[in-house]
Write a protein that holds these residues in place. Structure first.
Motif, PDB file in Angstrom:
ATOM      1  N   THR A  29     -23.182 -17.455  16.801  1.00 35.46           N
ATOM      2  CA  THR A  29     -22.545 -18.702  16.414  1.00 35.46           C
ATOM      3  C   THR A  29     -22.559 -18.852  14.889  1.00 35.46           C
ATOM      4  N   LEU A  30     -23.700 -18.493  14.292  1.00 31.83           N
ATOM      5  CA  LEU A  30     -23.800 -18.603  12.831  1.00 31.83           C
ATOM      6  C   LEU A  30     -22.808 -17.696  12.128  1.00 31.83           C
ATOM      7  N   ALA A  31     -22.498 -16.580  12.780  1.00 35.67           N
ATOM      8  CA  ALA A  31     -21.586 -15.627  12.156  1.00 35.67           C
ATOM      9  C   ALA A  31     -20.243 -16.272  11.842  1.00 35.67           C
ATOM     10  N   LEU A  32     -19.894 -17.276  12.596  1.00 37.58           N
ATOM     11  CA  LEU A  32     -18.615 -17.946  12.342  1.00 37.58           C
ATOM     12  C   LEU A  32     -18.739 -18.901  11.165  1.00 37.58           C
ATOM     13  N   ALA A  44     -17.930 -11.741  16.289  1.00 37.55           N
ATOM     14  CA  ALA A  44     -17.725 -13.053  15.678  1.00 37.55           C
ATOM     15  C   ALA A  44     -17.326 -12.928  14.213  1.00 37.55           C
ATOM     16  N   LEU A  45     -17.844 -11.894  13.553  1.00 36.48           N
ATOM     17  CA  LEU A  45     -17.557 -11.739  12.119  1.00 36.48           C
ATOM     18  C   LEU A  45     -16.146 -11.215  11.867  1.00 36.48           C
ATOM     19  N   GLN A  46     -15.629 -10.448  12.827  1.00 36.24           N
ATOM     20  CA  GLN A  46     -14.399  -9.724  12.523  1.00 36.24           C
ATOM     21  C   GLN A  46     -13.154 -10.609  12.505  1.00 36.24           C
ATOM     22  N   VAL A 100     -19.874 -27.419  11.932  1.00 31.88           N
ATOM     23  CA  VAL A 100     -20.577 -28.212  12.930  1.00 31.88           C
ATOM     24  C   VAL A 100     -20.954 -27.301  14.082  1.00 31.88           C
ATOM     25  N   MET A 101     -22.218 -27.322  14.463  1.00 37.22           N
ATOM     26  CA  MET A 101     -22.661 -26.559  15.611  1.00 37.22           C
ATOM     27  C   MET A 101     -23.024 -27.519  16.720  1.00 37.22           C
ATOM     28  N   ARG A 106     -31.135 -16.179  23.606  1.00 42.61           N
ATOM     29  CA  ARG A 106     -30.756 -17.438  22.952  1.00 42.61           C
ATOM     30  C   ARG A 106     -30.641 -17.218  21.451  1.00 42.61           C
ATOM     31  N   ALA A 107     -31.552 -16.430  20.909  1.00 44.16           N
ATOM     32  CA  ALA A 107     -31.523 -16.166  19.470  1.00 44.16           C
ATOM     33  C   ALA A 107     -30.238 -15.428  19.105  1.00 44.16           C
ATOM     34  N   LEU A 108     -29.862 -14.481  19.954  1.00 43.10           N
ATOM     35  CA  LEU A 108     -28.622 -13.747  19.704  1.00 43.10           C
ATOM     36  C   LEU A 108     -27.438 -14.699  19.706  1.00 43.10           C
ATOM     37  N   GLU A 109     -27.488 -15.627  20.635  1.00 44.14           N
ATOM     38  CA  GLU A 109     -26.376 -16.551  20.720  1.00 44.14           C
ATOM     39  C   GLU A 109     -26.260 -17.379  19.446  1.00 44.14           C
TER      40      GLU A 109
END
Ligand SMILES: Nc1ncnc2c1ncn2[C@@H]1O[C@H](COP(=O)(O)OP(=O)(O)OP(=O)(O)O)[C@@H](O)[C@H]1O
Ligand SMILES: Nc1ncnc2c1ncn2[C@@H]1O[C@H](COP(=O)(O)OP(=O)(O)OP(=O)(O)O)[C@@H](O)[C@H]1O
Ligand SMILES: [Mg+2]
Ligand SMILES: [Mg+2]
Lengths: 384, 325, 258, 295, 240
Positions: C167-170, C109-111, C174-175, C160-163
């Motif tokens: 998501t936060l990595a982006l 997600a970060l890349q 709005v989530m 779920r935490a990983l997910e």
């Protein structure tokens, strides 16, 4: 003495189709025929043993080509024979020239082998598309069947046959009233047969090979093409295929071949020997392998060497004579000239014994059957 | 490749090609350089061509999860292109190969644009259908010479310097091409792009929701794979000096699947091993009276039932430590 | 409580309608999500919550209606592009890359912003710079001990935490969370709810959730859907006293959930 | 207007009828394939080979046991079905848990083995199989001569196709089958013996191929390669119809037979690839095929 | 109290049940007993082995040893497909709605194994959401509707012992209430029910007894009337 023979052996490679479309008409039978020829020489020439090896080219040009190269480079093979499948044969032709050995093609059809792809090292032994076209076209028209409809396999072999035969038919004042190109590997011919049936042609010519020919013939019988007054001509049909189809389906079909087992005492004698080994009569391809091996060994015997240039020269100078070929000649472009015959398949009632399949319609002498040198596009010929 | 020392946490986290693999590759390369002195060069060249083909195919199935059942179209199609431009137009071999690769890449682009939006079996079937059309063209177009194929292709002189007619020169050229292709695949797999590809293979909707236009990534992978398959096919045409229908049949597409499966899908070296085995087997079986298809079929069945990871995959799995991914 | 809601509207649906072969799942929904708030979507089963959600994230195409994000019409924009604009969703069924490690999951997600994602000639080592940020995010969701593990090995709640970390990595503005607590045990629910609250501090969250106590605790605004239409809207205190909502959703027992 | 695009209308009718005959073969084969895919999620690459085996069993029965066509019509599909049962029980069964791809690869290998073995044993020339006495001859339809046997093929295969469609889409048994495809464990937990049902399904699917083989024997040479080219076309039919869709397989089979028939008249060179062109177009427009459900 | 309670015959007896998924050992000696006409819940944290116990009863678990008796018949060693035919119905936690079947087909899929199951109109009355959706593809229903369908289709079969795995997950409070009503109604009719539940407030409204599981075995049994007294203990078990 052994210096005259590379590696002290005469090694012949039978490159054939052991698993594909042509494996019944060539394949193991070709190997048997070659073995018979070697046996008839006593297994050795001038004291040098003759060794036979074989391989399956699987109808893949690259497999054939790499086998041929390995045979020449590693296994010290002196000559390659048989080679059903034109693509493989054309590749072997090139390699043989590069390595300066001998290749005698008894099974492929393409007339390019002695045309634009001819080499000093290759001989085309049994037949070619030109001969099939000319013999059939001429002999059939001469027998009074002068309007033609072609069912052509849609690839180079079929195109060549249709083009050449058509030209002959027209030159003989016959007429080509139509043709249809049938896609390859398609088992259902009914649609094309129906188109042929609707045409006014007297002759329906099958410019096809292998399984296509078989299915076309079988379905022609089903749709009653024979009853509706059409004569079927198969431009390339081996006796093994007639045997597989049976006389009810094949009766009345006309075909061209350089060999039939029941022609004279010599052919019968050979064929009987062959039959004992393989439980089938030899096809013209297989008979051709015998002739090719014999002629090659004869030339080696005469010259005392297996060096390709010498052997080729001798083979071209010596007339070909065996049970199958009478006074044949090997021309400078590598073409063997031999008599060809038009046969018709007997009806079940006419057939007296198993494998009693053909009756002779007409024979065509060698000089009329094959492409004259004057029309040849072989570079070897032009140079002269 | 420089490998900086990392702290222990990183060491545990990053599953990155470690030095043993580089060592292995080096040993393999050394063997390949020495091989022609022990084995027949034409045979080796054939192995290399198929190995490159299988590696290219594996890039798609193993790393992007796309089963193409029509890769023969690129391999065989490129062979025709190389053969034609070298023989008829008289181009130098290097340009022949470039042309072959480029045309295969272009075909890959067209195939890709049509097929890429479909998944799984549908993808396999569309590629199969498209490759059947290429087969049809190969049979019909005049320049391919139907079932006779393009024969007698001159090998020519590479860069005007190296006479490829010499077996060893040809061999080292093929080896160089293979190594270059393989290195590119290696790099691709271990690149930022490779990471995204893996993510897409694992869970495509998630990759979309992270903002990746997955179709484009798959398309790039497809074109890359097609180009490399084309490079392999073009090289093969030069080695054998011919291009024929065999290489565009769907059975050839099946064969490359077998090679990859046998060696190990999704492993870098698997396809190379698989290609070597299949080619060896085919040339060995050619001169026995064993029916070739039956033997190949049996291998297929045994592999699928017992060694789904393939030879290399199985080895990696047995080895202690992490897998190859 | 979360940061005070500002007045501008970041995500808006106008007249949103979705029909499935004659069955209207969502009918003329007008929804306004304010920047910086947590907005919950609740309603009885089959009310159309997931459908609205899928429409907003473009996994379904609306039959009619318009979707505006930061004032721009995104009704016809592709899902991947929407993610690029900062509108990112999570899935009801856990979505992650099972055979990648936790670190790699986040790194994928970060890349993207690096712009090298198509660079097949570049080394993977070029991504190592991202590890610092990735580990920070992993820390934030308490996954540090798992960082090197393959994602498939994680227990459910950790997935779920990983997910959420991915998501936060982006760094989304709005989530959109679809039932983020479904299937979690009590021990995970509280932690995850706290996590949502924490990450919502500087962004907007729209979520679908059945766990009313969590909804009550977290959300600034609640929209109640019923049979594809909006039944009520407002803060929890108001909505939960609405008799229609009580009848359609909460039942006589009120918040029956733990 | 006596000519349509330069072709007399009678001839066109004839060609369309022939197309329908071919189409009914496609339908029968693709039906078996669709049943197997639909229920087992296996792309049965061995289908063509088993079709060939069906034809060979008929030939063997006639040659060695003197059992004629009508006997073969029953016995050969049973024999092929039994072979299918064995294959499913011993091999395919192990693959249900892994990627569907492996089922495709396994059956691809099996196809090679079957074809290779028969080729090794019986050569490639093919064996003749006579048309049964009762169906010899033909009817002159005015616009064409229709061999009785071909008429029978259409009737027989349509009947079988419709029967199968009804059984799967409209009966309880069919619902079990479809459910078991998705979640065999759960269906088992409802009290249904799923493994037996799955084996029987595979057996039934390949028995359909065997039946097609027997029907084909009097028309084509009984040869080891008779299935290998056909199978690719049949695959295309199944994909166009929508993988696993029974109705799709039947309708598309017949439809493509007709289209191919037209192509054979207007542009015979391309009749072989018509089906692939259609497949590519259909999948671009309707990814799941004409009758397919997206899963 | 319904008459079922009076007959003290054991319907289901599990003794010393061990269970495995391949290599991993998940059940470590579960023992419990359910009497005819009772509603019993299994409580426990995620991964405690509740679902696994149910799967072990149904025979859809890799390997299991010990004893599971249903009305005196030993289930271990019995062919999988025969177990439900004895009258046991299972509603899995992942619902298991079939996407290739319509709602009606899903509903009528499980074979009727005993007399006395619900009729389709009765089911529609219990779950109005399912009414009129008969031809919709099963998985097109919303999550909650699918849950209703999963329960409904077992009610049709007439199974006398019903295993419900987390029936309220993802359901709106109103629906949960309805399901509570349904369960009580079933109990009235003499059905025996085993329920896995995370939501023990809901469980408390319908159950007779609660078994608490931890790490693959039963650690406690609490009768419903003593629930209040044991609240603290329960909270520690469940980590609330
Ligand atoms: N693809 C589809 N085809 C037909 N109907 C559909 C489809 N998707 C959803 N529906 C219907 O639309 C309605 C709304 O579904 P949705 O999944 O949005 O409900 P929900 O509010 O999320 O419910 P839950 O809380 O149970 O998940 C349902 O009745 C459902 O059956
Ligand atoms: N198919 C499987 N293979 C291996 N292990 C499994 C499998 N299914 C479950 N387990 C493991 O078995 C243990 C018990 O799981 P089970 O599903 O029975 O728990 P549970 O009490 O139902 O939990 P939950 O509340 O999450 O449903 C868990 O540790 C789980 O990881
Ligand atoms: Mg929902
Ligand atoms: Mg559970």
């Amino acid at each position: 003495q052994s210096a005259a023979y590379s590696d002290g052996k005469i090694k012949i490679g039978i490159l054939t189709d052991l698993s594909g479309q042509l494996s019944d008409s060539t394949g193991q039978g070709s190997i048997t025929a070659a073995q018979m020829a070697v046996e008839d020489f006593g297994g050795a020439v001038n004291g040098t043993p003759v060794e036979l090896i074989f391989a399956d080219h699987q109808n893949k040009a690259d497999v054939g080509a790499s086998t041929a190269r390995r045979w020449y480079d590693v296994d010290q093979v002196d000559a390659i024979m048989d080679v059903p499948n034109s693509a493989v044969a054309l590749a072997v032709q090139q390699i043989t020239k590069e390595k300066d050995r001998v290749a005698i093609f008894s099974s492929p059809a393409s007339s390019d082998l002695t045309g634009k792809a001819c080499t000093p090292n290759g001989i085309h032994w049994t037949y070619d598309t030109y001969a099939l076209a000319h013999v059939t076209g001429e002999a059939v028209v001469a027998s009074g069947f002068d309007s033609w409809y072609f069912l052509t396999s849609d690839y180079a072999f079929g195109h060549a046959l249709e083009r050449d035969t058509g030209a002959v038919v027209e030159s003989q004042k016959g007429k080509v009233v139509g043709s249809v190109r049938m896609p390859a590997n398609n088992a259902d011919f009914s649609s094309f047969l129906l188109q042929a049936q609707a045409s006014p042609a007297k002759v329906v010519a099958l410019a096809t090979a292998g399984a296509d020919t078989q299915n076309a013939i079988k379905q022609a019988a089903e749709f009653g093409l024979g009853q509706s007054g059409k004569n079927i001509v198969a431009l390339l049909l081996a006796i093994s295929e007639v045997h597989a189809l049976g006389l009810p389906a094949t009766q009345g079909i006309m075909l061209t071949t350089p060999f039939y087992w029941d022609m004279d005492d010599q052919t019968r004698a050979f064929s009987k020997r062959f039959f004992e080994k393989r439980k089938a009569m030899p096809t013209f391809y297989q008979a051709g392998v015998y002739g090719a091996v014999s002629h090659y060994l004869k030339a080696i015997k005469a010259t005392g060497t297996d060096a390709a240039p010498t052997v080729m020269k001798t083979m071209k100078e010596t007339p070909v004579n065996d049970f199958m070929t009478k006074n044949g000649t090997v021309r400078e472009d590598g073409r063997v000239l031999r008599d060809m015959y038009l046969f018709q398949v007997k009806t079940p009632a006419e057939s007296k014994s198993p494998w009693d399949y053909y009756k002779l319609v007409r024979s065509v002498p060698a000089d009329r059957a094959f492409r004259p040198l004057s029309e040849s596009d072989c570079p070897l010929v032009k140079k002269m | 490749m420089t490998m900086q020392t990392r702290d222990t946490l990183h060491e545990g986290i990053v599953m990155y090609g470690g030095s043993p693999k580089i060592l292995l590759a080096g040993a393999g390369l050394l063997l390949a350089v020495l091989a022609p002195y022990a084995l027949y060069p034409v045979f080796l060249m054939k192995v290399l061509c198929f190995a490159l083909f299988a590696c290219a195919f594996n890039l798609l199935i193993g790393f992007a999860g796309l089963l193409s059942f029509g890769h023969a179209a690129f391999f065989g199609g490129a062979a025709y292109i190389a053969a034609h431009v070298v023989k008829v137009w008289g181009w130098a071999p290097e340009f022949g190969l470039i042309a072959a690769t480029a045309v295969a890449g272009l075909m890959g682009l067209v195939f890709g644009l049509i097929a890429i939006r479909r998944q799984g079996i549908y993808f396999a079937m569309i590629t199969l259908a498209l490759s059947q059309m290429v087969f049809f063209l190969a049979l019909q177009l005049p320049f391919t010479h139907g079932e006779d194929g393009i024969q007698g292709v001159p090998r020519g002189t590479l860069f005007g310097l190296f006479d490829l007619g010499q077996p060893l020169t040809m061999y080292y050229t093929v080896l160089a091409i293979f190594v270059a292709g393989f290195a590119l695949i290696w790099r691709t797999v271990h690149s930022p792009f490779g990471q995204v590809l893996k993510a897409i293979r694992e869970n495509e909707p998630r990759a979309v929701s992270l903002g990746y236009r997955t179709d484009r990534y798959k398309l790039v992978a497809f074109v890359l794979s097609a180009s490399l398959a084309g490079l392999a096919g073009g090289t093969k045409a030069l080695v054998f000096q011919l291009a024929s229908l065999t290489d565009v049949t769907w059975q050839m597409s099946g064969e490359v699947v077998l090679m990859t499966l046998l060696g190990g899908m999704g492993t870098l070296f698997g396809p190379v091993v698989g290609a070597g085995l299949v080619v060896t087997l085919e040339s060995y079986l050619a001169s026995t009276s064993l029916p070739v298809p039956v033997v190949i079929g049996c291998i297929f069945v045994v592999c699928v039932l017992l060694f789904r990871r393939g030879i290399v995959g199985e080895l990696l799995h047995r080895l202690p430590g992490k897998g190859n991914r | 409580m979360t940061t005070g809601p500002t007045d501008d509207i970041i995500l808006e649906a106008r007249g949103l309608t979705k029909e499935f072969k004659g069955f209207v799942a969502v009918r003329d929904v007008n929804l306004q999500v304010r920047r910086g708030t947590i907005h919950a979507l609740i309603g009885p089963n089959g009310a159309g919550k997931s459908t609205v959600f899928n429409l907003l994230t473009k996994f379904l195409t609306p039959t009619r209606g318009q979707i505006l994000y930061k004032g721009r019409d995104i009704t016809r924009t592709k899902p991947a592009d929407i993610a690029l604009m900062g509108l990112v969703r999570s899935f009801q069924i856990s979505a992650f890359f099972p055979h990648l490690s936790v670190l790699e999951n986040v790194r994928v997600a970060l890349q993207r912003p690096l712009g090298t994602s198509f660079h097949f000639w570049k080394s993977e080592a070029s991504l190592h710079d991202l590890h610092g940020r990735a580990l920070e995010l992993i820390e934030a969701v308490n996954l540090t001990p798992w960082a090197g593990h393959t994602a498939a090995e994680l227990p459910y709640g950790r997935k779920r935490a990983l997910e959420i970390a991915t998501t936060l990595a982006l760094d989304p503005e709005v989530m959109l969370l679809d039932e983020p607590l479904a299937g979690m045990g009590h021990e995970d629910i509280e932690g995850t709810a706290a996590l949502i609250k924490r990450v919502a501090a500087d962004r907007t969250v729209l979520m679908v959730e059945h766990n009313l106590s969590v909804v009550a605790h977290l959300s600034d605004t609640i929209t109640v859907l019923r049979r594809g239409e909006i039944l009520a809207e407002g803060p929890y205190e108001v909505v939960s006293r609405n008799p229609q909502v009580m009848e359609a959703y909460m039942g006589t027992g009120g918040a029956g959930h733990a | 207007m006596s000519h349509l695009f330069g072709i007399p209308p009678q001839a066109l009718f004839g060609q369309l009828l022939l197309g329908l005959i071919n189409g009914s073969f496609y339908a029968l084969l693709s039906l078996g394939l669709a049943v197997i895919f639909g229920m087992l999620n296996v792309v049965n690459m061995a289908h063509g080979a088993l079709y060939m085996v069906g034809a060979f069993v008929a030939w063997l029965l006639l040659t060695y046991l003197g059992v004629g066509y009508w006997g073969a019509l029953v016995l050969a599909p049973l024999a092929v079905g039994a072979v299918g049962l064995v294959l499913e029980r011993t091999m395919l069964r192990r693959l249900y848990k892994v990627d569907h791809l492996y089922g495709l690869l396994l059956t691809f290998g099996l196809a090679l083995i079957f074809e290779g073995a028969f080729r090794h044993q019986y050569g490639v020339s093919g064996q003749p199989y006579p048309i049964p006495e009762l169906l010899k001859g033909g009817i002159n339809l005015g616009f064409m001569y229709l061999p009785t046997y071909r008429g029978w093929v259409v009737a027989a295969s349509l009947l079988v196709c419709l029967g199968t469609w009804f059984a799967i889409e409209r009966t309880k048994l069919g619902a079990y089958l479809r459910a078991a495809t998705e979640n065999p464990t759960l269906v088992q937990a409802f009290g249904i013996n799923v493994p037996v049902m799955v084996s029987l399904t595979y057996g039934f699917g390949v028995a359909l191929a065997g039946l097609a083989g027997v029907l084909a024997a009097p028309i084509y040479q009984v040869s080891p390669l008779m299935g290998s080219n056909l199978i690719i076309v049949v695959f295309a039919v199944v994909v166009i119809g929508g993988m696993g869709s029974i109705l799709g397989a039947i309708v598309t089979g017949l439809g493509l037979g007709l289209l191919e028939g037209l192509a054979k008249v207007f542009y015979p060179e391309a009749s072989n690839i018509v089906v692939f062109v259609i497949m590519a177009v259909v999948l671009m427009v309707k990814p799941a095929g004409l009758f397919g459900r997206e899963r | 109290m319904p008459d079922g309670m009076n007959t003290k015959t054991a319907m289901l007896e599990i003794a010393d049940l061990y269970g495995f998924y391949g290599e991993s050992h998940v059940l470590h000696g579960v023992s419990l007993e359910v009497r005819q006409g009772e509603v019993v819940t299994l409580l426990g944290r995620n991964g405690a082995g509740k679902t696994s116990t149910m799967r072990a009863i149904m025979g859809i678990m890799g390997k299991r040893t010990g004893s599971i008796r249903f009305q005196g018949t030993e289930l271990i060693g019995m062919a999988q497909h025969r177990i439900p035919r004895l009258g046991i119905g299972y509603v899995p936690e992942e619902r298991g709605i079939f996407s290739s079947l319509s709602v009606d087909e899903n509903l009528t899929l499980p074979p009727v194994v005993k007399e006395g199951g619900m009729t389709v109109p009765q089911i529609h009355e219990l779950f109005p959401n399912l009414r009129g959706r008969g031809s919709t593809q099963g998985t097109r229903l919303s999550g909650g509707e699918q849950q209703m369908l999963a329960i409904a289709r077992i009610l049709r079969t007439g199974a006398t012992l019903i295993l419900l795995d987390e029936p309220t997950e993802g359901l709106a409070p109103v629906i949960i209430e309805q399901i509570g009503v349904a369960v009580r109604a079933l109990k009235q009719r003499g059905f025996t029910i085993v329920l896995v539940e995370q939501n023990f407030r809901f469980a408390a409204t319908i159950a007779d007894r609660h078994y608490v599981m931890e790490e693959g075995h039963v650690v406690d049994m609490i009768p419903n009337d003593q629930l209040h007294a044991n609240m603290d203990k329960l909270h520690t078990y469940l980590g609330v």
